[in-house]
Each structure stands twice: as C-alpha cells, then as structure tokens.
Design a protein around this motif. Structure first.
Motif, PDB file in Angstrom:
ATOM      1  N   HIS A 159       0.814  -1.211   0.000  1.00  0.00           N
ATOM      2  CA  HIS A 159       0.000   0.000   0.000  1.00  0.00           C
ATOM      3  C   HIS A 159       0.843   1.254   0.000  1.00  0.00           C
ATOM      4  N   PRO A 160       1.678   1.422  -1.016  1.00  0.00           N
ATOM      5  CA  PRO A 160       2.604   2.556  -1.038  1.00  0.00           C
ATOM      6  C   PRO A 160       1.908   3.893  -1.250  1.00  0.00           C
ATOM      7  N   THR A 161       2.530   4.941  -0.732  1.00  0.00           N
ATOM      8  CA  THR A 161       2.110   6.311  -1.018  1.00  0.00           C
ATOM      9  C   THR A 161       2.757   6.744  -2.337  1.00  0.00           C
ATOM     10  N   VAL A 162       2.386   7.921  -2.811  1.00  0.00           N
ATOM     11  CA  VAL A 162       3.010   8.475  -4.014  1.00  0.00           C
ATOM     12  C   VAL A 162       4.519   8.566  -3.817  1.00  0.00           C
ATOM     13  N   ASP A 163       4.929   9.058  -2.663  1.00  0.00           N
ATOM     14  CA  ASP A 163       6.357   9.195  -2.391  1.00  0.00           C
ATOM     15  C   ASP A 163       7.071   7.852  -2.353  1.00  0.00           C
ATOM     16  N   ASP A 164       6.398   6.842  -1.796  1.00  0.00           N
ATOM     17  CA  ASP A 164       7.002   5.511  -1.770  1.00  0.00           C
ATOM     18  C   ASP A 164       7.308   5.045  -3.190  1.00  0.00           C
TER      19      ASP A 164
END
Lengths: 133, 133
Positions: free
Chosen positions: B32-37
């Motif tokens: 479940h990554p964020t945009v930054d991830d």
DNA sequence: GTGCTTGCAAATCGTTTGCAATAGC
DNA sequence: GCTATTGCAAACGATTTGCAAGCAC
C-alpha cells in the motif's frame, strides 16, 4: 449548565462557547459537514470564531470519541456527531452522503488477531435520484 | 510486449516505460505505497521520473479500475494493485496496513436503493505486535 | 495569576495545473 | 508530423503551527 455542556463533559471535554456551538451544530445537522461548513454556519452566531478553533475543536472531539472523522470524500475531512458505528454511502454524481444502519460487528471475520477499535465503512455509487437520470 | 504491458492494455491503458514500472511496482509490492514511496523506489531505475508523472499515472490507473485508492491513512493517499474487494486494517500505533480477505457483498444490507460501485472498508486498532506491548 | 482556550498570520505539505520539451507511431 | 506522455516550476488549498491576547476559575 445546558444539555450540550453536560454531553461534552461526559466525554471529558470542558465546555466553552465555541465548543458548545460546534457540538450542537453537529448534533442538530446530521449532514456530515466539512470544517468550512461548520465555520460558515457558526460565523453569524459567533462572529469572532476562527477556522483554527473549528479545526482544533473538531480534532479534540474526535480524539475524545465524541465525533467521527469521515474520510469518504477525498477532498475534505467530514465530521459526524453520531458515534454509533454505521456505514456511509456517497453518490459519485451529486456528492450526497447517506447514513446506512448496519451491524458492522457481524460482518467481521472471526478470530482476527487485532484489537479493532474503529470501523470506517464507505460505499460509493449512484444515489436513488442520480441513477434514474 | 511484456506481461505488464498486456496487463495495462487489458484495462485500456497504453503502456509506457513509466506506467509499466509503476504498475510492476504495485503488483510486486503489496504494501500500500504512497506516491512518495513509489517515486522514491523508482527514481533509481528511472532517474528522470517526476513526481507529477507518478501522480498522473496513479490517477490514470485508479480511473481505469486497475488500482485501488486507499484512504485509510488521513495523511497520504495510498494505492493497492489488488483490485479484488477486500478490507484493510491499520495499526494506530505502528501504522502498518494489513489486508483482510472479506466477503463484502454478503455484508451489505439487502434492498438498498443505490447502485453500489465501490466498497472501502477500513478497520483501525492495534496489530498483533503492538497490542502485546 | 495561572493555565486553558482562542484566533490571527504564517508555514507546511500533499496535490494539481500550465505549459514547454520529449517520445512514439 | 501529429498526438499522447512526461516533467519542471508554479499555484493551490486544506490543515497545522507559533505565538500573543483573552478568558475562567
């Protein structure tokens, strides 16, 4: 000491003019208002009210379990004075938000190894009016 | 034409170097990554990658039903390459997000007057590790 | 008068937008 | 060459923070 004061106190929240007005607004208006909705509605009543206070107060309410923070609308946070677990439906066309009574506990898989403290169930689609068109 | 290209095409998304890399990352990393991830993970592979492209691409995936937008974390949007309906649990202490298989359809009250198109079910509490401490 | 509460202004930060450069057919 | 895609820089907007003034017991 009015009813809303007592209600706030029961959640360990000290009443103040602003807090009472915001909580009363939430309890009277079950339309899942945003911070701006609350602010705009109360500005007339409390002309000195600041948006910071609305933010702080709603956060205080949520932290003390007196209000639900609803994130069905990716643009803005919304708030709900009814803290009984229930489900929210949001129309993708008109944006209306409707409460759906639902026994959430019954839905959960049994034997979960977590301590569940909060439920946030959101449905999205077309409401009765919008689907006709 | 590799697998990920074909996969993207099946959702009506034209493949490009960036899109393939981002989709592959989502399919390989179910965290479940964020945009930054996503951005940080792919910068090495594609040094010219811009964050705008990550935003645009994830939005494109979501709009085409190839990716789920998860809003369990009020701070950042998160994304999930598994589009089968399932429930997410988030630990309030360590922040970990865990998938919970769940037959969501069975839970819905019968006879709803809405067209339901999306389900977003979130649980919050303490995960197995955090509740011990 | 001490500590909590409020409210202004500024800062922050995730996200979006405008637009020119680039890539792919 | 034409169209879709990318990426930079700037704009935006919701929310948070710092801090001084105000209020209540």
């Amino acid at each position: 000491m009015n009813n809303t004061s007592i209600y706030l106190s029961s959640y360990g929240i000290r009443p103040s003019v602003q807090r009472i007005a915001i909580m009363r607004f939430l309890l009277d208006n079950h339309n899942h208002p945003t911070v701006d909705d609350v602010y705009d509605a109360l500005r007339e009543q409390i002309p000195t009210l600041s948006k910071t206070t609305v933010y702080n107060t709603l956060k205080l309410f949520v932290d003390n379990g007196a209000t639900l923070h609803i994130s069905i609308d990716e643009k803005n946070a919304r708030f709900d004075g009814s803290v009984e677990p229930h489900t929210h439906f949001r129309c993708k066309k008109c944006g209306c938000i409707i409460d759906i009574p639902m026994n959430i506990e019954d839905c959960l898989p049994k034997g979960l190894k977590f301590d569940i403290e909060e439920f946030h169930f959101y449905l999205k689609g077309l409401c009765e009016n919008c689907k006709k068109r």
